[in-house]
Enzyme design. Sequence first.
Site, mmCIF file in Angstrom:
data_model
loop_
_atom_site.group_PDB
_atom_site.id
_atom_site.type_symbol
_atom_site.label_atom_id
_atom_site.label_comp_id
_atom_site.label_asym_id
_atom_site.label_seq_id
_atom_site.Cartn_x
_atom_site.Cartn_y
_atom_site.Cartn_z
ATOM 1 N N ASP A 1 -5.802 -6.383 5.593
ATOM 2 C CA ASP A 1 -6.948 -5.650 5.062
ATOM 3 C C ASP A 1 -8.031 -6.645 4.622
ATOM 4 O OD1 ASP A 1 -8.573 -3.668 4.032
ATOM 5 O OD2 ASP A 1 -7.426 -3.432 2.168
ATOM 6 N N ASP B 1 -3.905 -18.027 1.888
ATOM 7 C CA ASP B 1 -5.046 -18.678 1.227
ATOM 8 C C ASP B 1 -5.688 -19.690 2.172
ATOM 9 O OD1 ASP B 1 -2.641 -20.056 0.996
ATOM 10 O OD2 ASP B 1 -2.976 -20.722 -1.072
ATOM 11 N N LYS C 1 2.514 -15.573 2.719
ATOM 12 C CA LYS C 1 2.476 -16.386 1.505
ATOM 13 C C LYS C 1 3.920 -16.782 1.224
ATOM 14 C CE LYS C 1 0.401 -18.230 -2.029
ATOM 15 N NZ LYS C 1 -0.505 -19.380 -1.909
ATOM 16 N N ASP D 1 -11.815 -7.974 6.760
ATOM 17 C CA ASP D 1 -13.181 -7.873 6.226
ATOM 18 C C ASP D 1 -13.877 -9.230 6.311
ATOM 19 O OD1 ASP D 1 -12.746 -5.190 5.489
ATOM 20 O OD2 ASP D 1 -13.957 -5.429 3.671
ATOM 21 N N TYR E 1 0.822 -1.217 0.000
ATOM 22 C CA TYR E 1 0.000 0.000 0.000
ATOM 23 C C TYR E 1 0.855 1.266 0.000
ATOM 24 C CZ TYR E 1 -4.160 -2.844 0.905
ATOM 25 O OH TYR E 1 -5.175 -3.766 0.808
HETATM 26 C C1 IPM Z 1 -9.473 -0.414 5.687
HETATM 27 C C2 IPM Z 1 -9.869 0.159 4.353
HETATM 28 C C3 IPM Z 1 -8.737 1.009 3.819
HETATM 29 C C4 IPM Z 1 -7.515 0.145 3.725
HETATM 30 C C5 IPM Z 1 -9.005 1.693 2.482
HETATM 31 C C6 IPM Z 1 -10.250 2.515 2.510
HETATM 32 C C7 IPM Z 1 -7.819 2.485 2.023
HETATM 33 O O1 IPM Z 1 -10.208 -0.855 3.480
HETATM 34 O O2 IPM Z 1 -9.213 0.359 6.622
HETATM 35 O O3 IPM Z 1 -9.425 -1.622 5.800
HETATM 36 O O4 IPM Z 1 -7.362 -0.593 2.766
HETATM 37 O O5 IPM Z 1 -6.686 0.178 4.628
HETATM 38 MG MG MG Z 2 -10.258 -2.745 4.363
#
Ligand code: IPM
Ligand code: MG
Length: 381
Positions: A256, A232, A200, A260, A149
Amino acid sequence: MNYSIALVPGDGIGPEVTSKAVDALELAGDKFGHIFNFVELEAGGCAIDSVGEPLPTSTLEAALQCDALLLGAVGGPKWETLPGHLRPERALLGLRAGLGVFANLRPAALLPQLRDACPLKDETLTASNNEGKPAFDLLIVRELTGGIYFGERGRDGDGKSPSSSAFDTERYSRAEIERVLRVAYDAAKARRGKLCLVDKANVLESSRFWREITMEMAACHKDIETSYMYVDNCSMQLVRAPGQFDVIVTSNIFGDILSDEASVLTGSIGMLASASIGLKVEGRKYPTGMYEPIHGSAPDIAGKNIANPLAAILSAAMMLRHSFSLEKEARAIEVAVNATLDSGLRTIDIASRSSTASAEKIVGTNEMAAAVMKALENIPA
Ligand code: IPM
Ligand code: MG
């Protein structure tokens, strides 16, 4: 005590949920005798609209002057077509880098009250979980200011010819890996004593470096059970037997994605708070710290009194704990959230999946937050 808090409500549902987190902090302050002074700052889409850039220098400078930062969310369709460096997400990355908050703590636990909002079966939830209960309680420690990133990126060619290309780079220094591992080991010590490095390493050199350094550190942390898992496989194990995990430590991009995934298992991404912490530097009273719900700006439901304010409120609790060591105060907010869920109130995102669920009442942002405040009011100081 007096604390100064940079408040960055941002876009979409950001302002409505952060205002509830502010209410919780003020109420906790009244109760326990602290004063929180809020410094409201612009970042994200709203800053693009007002000053033409996602992260004005004045915002970062002011944030650095404060003891901690509370953020709502940034972004929305309105700004999606802007070039990369002008997108609202740049504000998030810029704040993280500018504050040096390299360790992102994302706890994901299944609360018993939200059992029905979790998509997994009982047998999945009980698998590899020592207590034999349908539950899990894990913490993802995501490296936040390095890796792909932040690495070198670019394009070659005109974009149309077959040889045109684009690239992003995953690069980690030993120092970056060591410092986030230290945070993760400390967290594992305070929890159930297990740490799993997710990488990985069967393909990526940077992952092999992470693994090498983790092995060195594991040798110095004999009290912690260290394990290693490919990303994975981890993404599969999270939905196959999430109870096996305690602390997961991983790179920026893997963290990240996995966070989620983990959030859905807790019932809703609307429940997950996060803390991003840095180092204590010269001239600061506290280490830098940034607190935000992990959900996004959800522009489709903004301003409709639907958004779940609990992740933002729980992020405020994390601020009290991690930035200010106000454990009692943090617990009070968490207990109030718990009591509110016990009472059956649910925002729509955490409503039960089964139509037979009794005693649940679907409410909006305001009613949910008001119930948390009432419960907080009733907790003895
Ligand atoms: C998170 C979000 C951010 C990230 C985005 C919005 C840049 O997805 O905080 O997880 O990828 O860090
Ligand atoms: Mg995120």
